[in-house]
Design an enzyme around this catalytic site. Structure first.
Site, PDB file in Angstrom:
ATOM      1  CG  HIS A  90      -7.636   0.200  -5.230  1.00  0.00           C
ATOM      2  ND1 HIS A  90      -8.584   1.089  -4.769  1.00  0.00           N
ATOM      3  CD2 HIS A  90      -6.467   0.557  -4.627  1.00  0.00           C
ATOM      4  CE1 HIS A  90      -8.017   1.936  -3.929  1.00  0.00           C
ATOM      5  NE2 HIS A  90      -6.734   1.639  -3.821  1.00  0.00           N
ATOM      6  CG  ASP A 121      -1.992   1.016   1.221  1.00  0.00           C
ATOM      7  OD1 ASP A 121      -1.880   1.970   0.424  1.00  0.00           O
ATOM      8  OD2 ASP A 121      -2.956   0.877   1.983  1.00  0.00           O
TER       9      ASP A 121
END
Lengths: 438, 438
Positions: free
Chosen positions: B346, B240
């Site tokens: 995403h 992330d």
């Protein structure tokens, strides 16, 4: 797939834990054990990354926090003698309706296998990936059995007398929903994601056999955050654990662990001294969520706090002088003719020799769950102590503290648990096997 | 009294933070700065212990986690460019009834003085002792001002247009009690007790001027737990932050920080581009408590998870190949003629070049507050992103994600805040001084 693990002795962990004493360290060098994927990787690439399919060259062996490894198999379970970790989770589960001895045995077998894998830095059966990239980070997983476990599994006759409920203490304000439980799991690690990863793996593997009952999260000083090999400090700012027994003490083993060949009489069926045979190498854990009333505590001056404790806040030394480990002079009078260490000082009342030599190994985590909704911090200590017999360990000390401890107005016991923690699993076996297959 | 601090460069911190880039590191060597008590101590004894009155000889200079130090004064506040820390607290406060501009200025002066002292490893005015023995441990304290701060202090005309409320997003499930606030404080440190110590000090110093509104605690990977200088991983197991802008990017400063001499027109009084002058060197923080629905997420296979993300779980590389930082090939078709990176992945939707070049610097913490009472984990991301203008940073990205992100069914935004974070305080000054004394 294995995660990265490189050789390093873990002996430099938290000094508050006794595992740095010679002869009791449970740490090992990972070395070649973690290198099963090495043939796939570039030279100098840690095994885990190679196995993960990465060609990324900027990998290096773990040489610090991540590389520390505790071992799952052994005489005792991990998480008792290992140095305290910076992150911890405590969980209790109840067996699901209909689940009995067979399901409990299968669950403890699953859990033991996963604990072994994760503690070695490997992945679990259906891994979430949260601990990828990280080393084992001194992960320990410890399993315990509560009083209610034995009726649920038809094993009442094997229930240790030592699991009889703790007496009520006048200062208790216990929340039953966050107390007790059929099964208890303690997780510790020096990385928050590694600890969370283990928590989720064990929760998922509970499957239909057990339901979560309560869950608590705690923390301790990070390795390397302090230069002095000093006992831990708690959220009241006090050095905490100075008088912990040490593995070098002559009676350490007998005070903390059930003997290898216990008398075999200390069960619900045949009460008597000692513990049942299936508890060989085990210990009993008393778990107390102790809320600290920090607002009134922090309003005291340092001098007032030190009178409550009987020790200096700066370094934990007794008010009668010396260093942290100097014996307090309990008779010493000050210039005004009063005791230097007040009659109700915590250090005086909690001393083992004031309690028939009671000894327990304290290995807590601090906790902080934000605010209590009334503006006060919901923070304190996840007190965990280990002993061969709670009636000789925790109970006499807490009875004394309950009656006359100057610290009592500033703490509140909000949850309580007492768990039988069997000895360590043998290779190929699982925790509790001697009970469940006995 | 100073706490121990010994010389060490902090440049080896969390690689996910951009501060290890040349030219932007805020770390410094403590060296002699921490040694003011040295004359009192034994040779080789760290200053803090000597000053604490201990004659204990087994002290040593801090050489690891504890010694890392961020600096309070500077063009920008700390906690934005510094490497992410393993422990974090977010707090919001509302000014108390009757408190206005004068009280707010006094509070920010008190808070700034304490932040400076604690970040240097010194004690605060009425110190709780919780951080004794520990080094600064990379502590950072960051202060922000919410939309409501300006009406409370009679400074509406100085309110940046950039603080106008964020638009509603269809997937928001916001808890107002845990959103917004007059004042925001971000604390980060690599030690849980150091972070808690700072939290308590700032809470107490709020005094009668401000009341706590909400509080959140988070965590990240511990320094040293991973060998690879890799982007952080979140509780879904995903890498992330791969596409975070880097300080070496040519437009980094202008995207993340308000210029030294802003146009001065971007206020509630005179809307327009840019920010008001008092925000020179500042940034805007968007804070979202993003719950991760881990139970359904973890039921997906790794392949299904990777289709949602558009990246491999193992190392964050795009499904179209390469390493973590390789550009995804958004046009590439698989053998079956469909896009390798699905249309709603995403990674595709959140890409800056799919959003008019929007860029924000994400610097989050994970959070885990136990169970939600229905058996599901209350865990996820304390998303914090930094940008010179939220309308060009967070808003366009979130709008896209809100409409068509495959990840949306697995996350839920439960709280939200938007704060103006002024530039760093000058020596002798305090955060927000240019506004409050302007």
């Amino acid at each position: 797939m294995p995660r990265p693990g490189a050789s390093r002795s873990g002996g430099t962990g938290d000094p508050a834990g006794p595992a740095s004493q010679p002869g009791v360290t449970r740490r090992r060098l990972l070395g070649t054990a973690g290198a099963t994927g090495l043939a796939l990787g570039a030279v100098g690439t840690a095994a885990g990354y190679a196995a993960a399919g990465s060609g990324d060259p900027d990998t290096a062996p773990l040489t610090s926090v991540g590389a520390e490894t505790a071992v799952f198999h052994g005489k005792h379970q991990p998480g008792i003698l290992d140095p305290m970790q910076s992150r911890g989770h405590l969980m209790a589960f109840d067996l699901a309706p209909g689940a009995g001895r067979k399901e409990a045995a299968a669950l403890l077998r699953r859990w033991s296998a996963t604990a072994e894998r994760l503690m070695a830095g490997e992945s679990s059966a259906s891994d979430t990936g949260v601990a990828l990239d990280a080393g084992p980070s001194a992960l320990t997983v410890t399993f315990g059995l509560g009083h209610s476990f034995f009726a649920r599994t038809g094993l009442e006759k094997q229930r240790p007398v030592a699991l009889d409920p703790l007496p009520d203490f006048s200062s208790d304000r216990l929340d039953k929903a966050r107390s007790d439980g059929d099964l208890w799991v303690q997780i510790g690690a020096n990385d928050g994601l590694v600890a969370f990863h283990a928590l989720r793996a064990l929760q998922k593997e509970a499957g239909s056999a057990a339901r979560p009952r309560w869950e608590m999260t705690g923390f301790n000083r990070s390795p390397g955050a302090t230069a002095r090999p000093m006992t831990a400090r708690n959220l009241m700012g006090q050095v905490d654990g100075t008088r912990n027994p040490k593995p070098s003490d002559p009676d350490f083993q007998q005070r903390i662990f059930v003997p290898d060949e216990p008398s075999g009489t200390g069960t619900a069926e045949v009460p008597g001294g000692g513990s049942p045979r299936w508890m060989a190498g085990g210990s009993y854990a008393v778990v107390r969520r102790i809320r600290m009333l920090l607002d009134p505590w922090e309003k005291l001056s340092v001098t007032e706090q030190e009178a409550v404790m009987g020790r200096h806040r700066s370094d934990g030394s007794p008010l009668t002088g010396g260093g942290e480990t100097t014996e307090p002079d309990l008779e010493k009078l000050g210039p005004d003719g009063t005791l230097v260490i007040p009659i109700d000082a915590h250090a005086r009342i909690s001393r083992p020799d004031q309690n028939g030599g009671a000894a327990m190994l304290r290995r807590p985590f601090s906790y902080h769950d934000g605010s209590d909704g009334k503006g006060a911090p919901d923070a304190g200590l996840l007190f965990i102590c280990w002993q061969a017999d709670p009636v000789r360990g925790f109970v006499p000390v807490q009875r004394k503290l309950d009656r006359g401890d100057a610290l009592s107005p500033f703490v509140r016991h909000e949850a309580s648990g007492l768990f039988a923690v069997p000895g360590g699993a043998e290779r190929g076996g699982y925790v509790g096997q001697a009970l469940l297959e006995g």
